[in-house]
Design an enzyme around this catalytic site. Structure first.
Site, mmCIF file in Angstrom:
data_model
loop_
_atom_site.group_PDB
_atom_site.id
_atom_site.type_symbol
_atom_site.label_atom_id
_atom_site.label_comp_id
_atom_site.label_asym_id
_atom_site.label_seq_id
_atom_site.Cartn_x
_atom_site.Cartn_y
_atom_site.Cartn_z
ATOM 1 C CD1 TRP A 71 -2.598 1.939 1.322
ATOM 2 C CD2 TRP A 71 -3.267 0.208 0.075
ATOM 3 N NE1 TRP A 71 -3.826 2.247 0.795
ATOM 4 C CE2 TRP A 71 -4.248 1.211 0.020
ATOM 5 C CE3 TRP A 71 -3.462 -0.975 -0.654
ATOM 6 C CZ2 TRP A 71 -5.423 1.063 -0.736
ATOM 7 C CZ3 TRP A 71 -4.628 -1.126 -1.391
ATOM 8 C CH2 TRP A 71 -5.585 -0.108 -1.420
ATOM 9 C CG ASP B 70 -1.665 11.713 -3.020
ATOM 10 O OD1 ASP B 70 -1.336 10.503 -2.994
ATOM 11 O OD2 ASP B 70 -2.357 12.192 -3.924
ATOM 12 C CD GLU C 158 -5.385 5.157 -0.063
ATOM 13 O OE1 GLU C 158 -6.245 4.570 -0.720
ATOM 14 O OE2 GLU C 158 -5.013 4.813 1.058
ATOM 15 C CD GLU C 159 -3.688 8.111 -7.725
ATOM 16 O OE1 GLU C 159 -4.614 7.457 -8.207
ATOM 17 O OE2 GLU C 159 -3.424 9.269 -8.085
ATOM 18 C CD GLU D 194 -13.602 6.262 -5.547
ATOM 19 O OE1 GLU D 194 -13.286 5.738 -6.635
ATOM 20 O OE2 GLU D 194 -13.007 6.031 -4.475
#
Ligand SMILES: *[C@@H]1O[C@H](CO)[C@@H](O)[C@H](O)[C@H]1NC(C)=O
Ligand SMILES: *[C@@H]1O[C@H](CO)[C@@H](O)[C@H](O)[C@H]1NC(C)=O
Ligand SMILES: *[C@@H]1O[C@H](CO)[C@@H](O)[C@H](O)[C@H]1NC(C)=O
Ligand SMILES: *[C@@H]1O[C@H](CO)[C@@H](O)[C@H](O)[C@H]1NC(C)=O
Ligand SMILES: *[C@@H]1O[C@H](CO)[C@@H](O)[C@H](O)[C@H]1NC(C)=O
Ligand SMILES: *[C@@H]1O[C@H](CO)[C@@H](O)[C@H](O)[C@H]1NC(C)=O
Ligand SMILES: *[C@@H]1O[C@H](CO)[C@@H](O)[C@H](O)[C@H]1NC(C)=O
Ligand SMILES: *[C@@H]1O[C@H](CO)[C@@H](O)[C@H](O)[C@H]1NC(C)=O
Ligand SMILES: *[C@@H]1O[C@H](CO)[C@@H](O)[C@H](O)[C@H]1NC(C)=O
Length: 646
Positions: free
Chosen positions: A152, A228, A231-232, A458
């Protein structure tokens, strides 16, 4: 699938939630007046949030008490986890709703505090609570609060400050309502851990020299804030820095009210200095810096940070960067205009250039092909309602060269000057009305793409018919909708930024040593400094391109045999001569563990487990050492994999 005009669905949704919805209107959501849509959707959204919180949430069976699950979606995409950031933002909205009078939410808030006190002590791949707080940066956990071991983007450093902000809001209410002692004994210790983490890790200088054009604004070495909010990318994110700043400002005030120390809070002016100097490029705030992203830096994270920090009592030039700040208005215009490009978002070509449109995360986004997000489009409306609320309260609007372009779009005669409230029809009023209508037009876009049952996923597709996509029933989408309605209704969260002072002229970033302790009064187990020894697992396993090797075992740090929590191994030293996979893992000293390796096949083929169980005794630990104390030399026992050639 989205179905817009089925009136039976409309009745089901409206009838379920509140009697006052004008059910006679058959074409909800499209034909319904905006006010009626908002009234109905607000309740659907609040119920949508609560349905995703354990232990009673109807859509998240198995979730522990107080754990906010991101979405009931278990696959494509797998969001059936609790993210510290999403949960904290959601809880802040619930705390606000509670303060505005929804007393039924209290058990959810109390459960949350209890759940987070425990979560802080769960050792995870980012580290542990003791001795250095590293584990607090872990972005997500299983729905029962156990660790998630998969690959992750970690750490993510917005979780702890956002969690502190949510708990501080509730704590301040408790203090005003005579429960100071509970705050001091029970909640402060949870908050104090998070503030310690912020003070210690908000700025982590990296020894690596800059690479690539995006580092042009970052000087000699990279300052890192972690991954960030999307999550990238690892670097520094405006959103994270802003949240960190706010938490330290509010943390200092709460600490003072309680007579508690907050060493970390002394970092606040330095965090502000970084926020103030590092992101602004003259036209907009670059959303992510200090990394090689190949992006222009136009990112929703800036707008989302500003609305999360809205304070009706803070002036437009407050260093807290309110929505009505000239730079924020300029940033808003650049951000929105980016998505007006019809080749980026074809569905936006239907909207005139003075109207709200569908908005996404950033223009280079490719996740799920990069679509508009409900929570961002809603966030744009909230941003504008916030600005209008502040201008109304102060009775004037100052337009300057930085914000002029924002205003001329909506009020073509705008000039760089101050417009005072003097008549009911003068320019001040006309600007307020235009910005309010602009805000409403973003909500209308959300209405247009909300299915008739009111569910908010989303994303919705950037091409007609704009169907919902990615995770269904996204908690954050629902929470964002509720938050937007608060502002539109004129309900403002308690003030936090009145006392902020401008940033120091010269930045000298630093770090304070964190003080961490399990918040036992709030229900945390009394963990002690874990004595761990690092084991280097090495296995020879010939694999084809697309096949991966994982390590699984019976201890919790090895995922208790759950495939979801198996440890990914690395193949960076793999050669034909030595097909080596390895993973370096801290394990509880002195423990005996049973473990085995497993092959993850491509093309959805089943996993292949080793046919033997291996055991290993973890050596005694050497305090403070992360050196490898034991190395395995294994060779995969079992079938070889075969490519599915998909
Ligand atoms: C969950 O249900 C139990 C049993 O009905 C109740 O005691 C508890 O308060 C509920 N929790 C929340 C957050 O509503
Ligand atoms: C809060 O608790 C601390 C001890 O942890 C104590 O020193 C302080 O006086 C308490 N504050 C108040 C306002 O009672
Ligand atoms: C790191 O942040 C400090 C403080 O804002 C700033 O002065 C410095 O230029 C930054 N350095 C890098 C490499 O980003
Ligand atoms: C704004 O400030 C006033 C005066 O200090 C105060 O009464 C009011 O509660 C504040 N508003 C909010 C939302 O905190
Ligand atoms: C937690 O453990 C420590 C060290 O063993 C001990 O000093 C402390 O009293 C314990 N705290 C609680 C609340 O049990
Ligand atoms: C794992 O297996 C070993 C060997 O069988 C055993 O000693 C140990 O207690 C087990 N650990 C757990 C957490 O069950
Ligand atoms: C992998 O290769 C690098 C570079 O040669 C080496 O430093 C490292 O120790 C190797 N790792 C393992 C687990 O053998
Ligand atoms: C051997 O491994 C399997 C998982 O593949 C596990 O379910 C089983 O309990 C293990 N047996 C022993 C004796 O540890
Ligand atoms: C793994 O491969 C290396 C290199 O070929 C070899 O030296 C080693 O003995 C192998 N390990 C096992 C357990 O077969």
């Amino acid at each position: 699938m989205r179905s817009r005009t089925t009136s039976s669905l409309l009745l089901a949704a409206g009838g379920l939630l509140l009697g006052s919805v004008p059910l006679a209107v058959a074409e909800w959501p499209q034909g319904v007046p905006l006010d009626d849509f908002i009234t109905a959707e607000r309740d659907i959204a609040l119920q949508g949030v609560l349905a995703n919180i354990g232990p009673n949430g109807t859509k998240v069976p198995g979730a522990g008490a107080g754990f906010v699950i991101a979405s009931p979606s278990r696959t494509s995409p797998p969001y059936f986890y609790t993210w510290t950031r999403d949960a904290a933002l959601t809880l802040k909205t619930l705390v606000d709703d509670f303060i505005f009078g929804n007393t039924a939410l209290r058990p959810y808030i109390d459960d949350y505090i209890h759940s987070q006190a425990i979560l802080q002590t769960v050792t995870n791949p980012s580290g542990a609570l003791l001795p250095n707080g590293g584990g607090l940066g872990e972005p997500k956990f299983n729905p029962d609060g156990s660790r998630y071991n998969g690959n992750w983007g970690r750490p993510q450093r917005d979780g702890p400050p956002l969690r502190a902000v949510a708990m501080i809001a509730y704590s301040n209410w408790l203090i005003e309502n005579g429960e100071l002692e509970r705050v001091n004994k029970t909640i402060w210790p949870v908050i104090a851990n998070d503030l310690s983490y912020v003070g210690q890790y908000w700025y982590v200088p990296s020894p690596f020299p800059p690479k690539g054009h995006n580092d042009a604004n970052s000087g000699a070495s990279r300052n890192s804030t972690g991954f960030d909010l999307w999550e990238e990318v690892s670097g520094s994110s405006f959103f994270t820095t802003h949240a960190q700043y706010r938490s330290l400002v509010e943390g200092a005030e709460l600490a003072q009210a309680l007579g508690q120390p907050c060493i970390a809070c002394a970092q606040a002016p330095q965090v502000l200095c970084f926020l103030d100097s590092a992101y602004w490029n003259g036209e907009y705030f670059t959303g992510n810096i200090n990394g090689n992203f190949n992006r222009d830096g136009v990112d929703a994270n800036v707008m989302l940070a500003s609305i999360a920090g809205f304070d009706i009592n803070a002036s437009c030039d407050s260093p807290s960067l309110q929505p009505c700040h000239s730079r924020m208005l300029s940033n808003f215009k650049v951000f929105v205009d980016t998505f007006r490009n019809p080749s980026l978002y074809p569905i936006n070509s239907q909207f005139p250039s003075t109207s709200g449109i569908a908005l996404g995360r950033y223009p280079e986004d490719i996740y799920y092909t990069g679509n508009p997000w409900y929570l961002i489009t809603t966030g744009a409306a909230e941003f504008l309602y916030d600005a209008v609320a502040r201008w109304s309260k102060q009775g004037f609007i100052t337009v300057d060269d930085t914000s002029l372009a924002f205003f001329t779009d909506l009020y073509p005669d705008a000039e760089a000057k101050t417009y005072k409230k003097c008549s009911k029809t003068g320019p001040f009023r006309q600007i307020l009305d235009a910005v309010t209508a602009y805000a409403d037009s973003f909500v209308s876009v959300v209405q247009q793409y909300t299915p008739s049952d009111g569910s908010l996923a989303e994303q919705f597709l950037k091409t007609a018919p704009g169907s919902p996509t990615s995770a269904s029933d996204l908690t954050w989408s629902y929470a964002a909708f509720v938050g937007m309605t608060h502002r539109r209704e004129g309900h403002f969260p308690p003030s936090w930024a009145q006392s902020v002072t401008p940033a120091p002229e010269t930045c000298s970033p630093g770090s304070t040593a964190g003080i961490y302790a399990p918040a036992t009064a709030a229900g945390a187990p009394n963990v002690t400094i874990g004595c761990t020894s690092t084991v280097l697992f090495v296995v020879n396993a010939s694999t084809y391109y697309g096949e991966n090797i994982y390590l699984s075992g019976n201890s919790s740090d090895l995922g208790k045999w759950y495939l979801d929590s198996a440890m990914p191994m690395q193949s960076s030293n793999y050669t034909d001569a030595r097909p080596m996979w390895f993973a370096q893992i801290p394990l509880t000293a002195g423990e005996t563990v049973t473990y085995k390796y497993a092959r993850e096949q491509d093309c959805g083929q089943p996993w292949i487990w080793e046919t033997v169980n291996r055991t290993l005794e973890v050596p005694a630990c050497v305090e403070g050492s992360t050196e490898v104390l034991l190395e395995t030399d294994d060779a995969f026992v079992g079938e070889r994999g075969s490519s599915g050639a998909c």
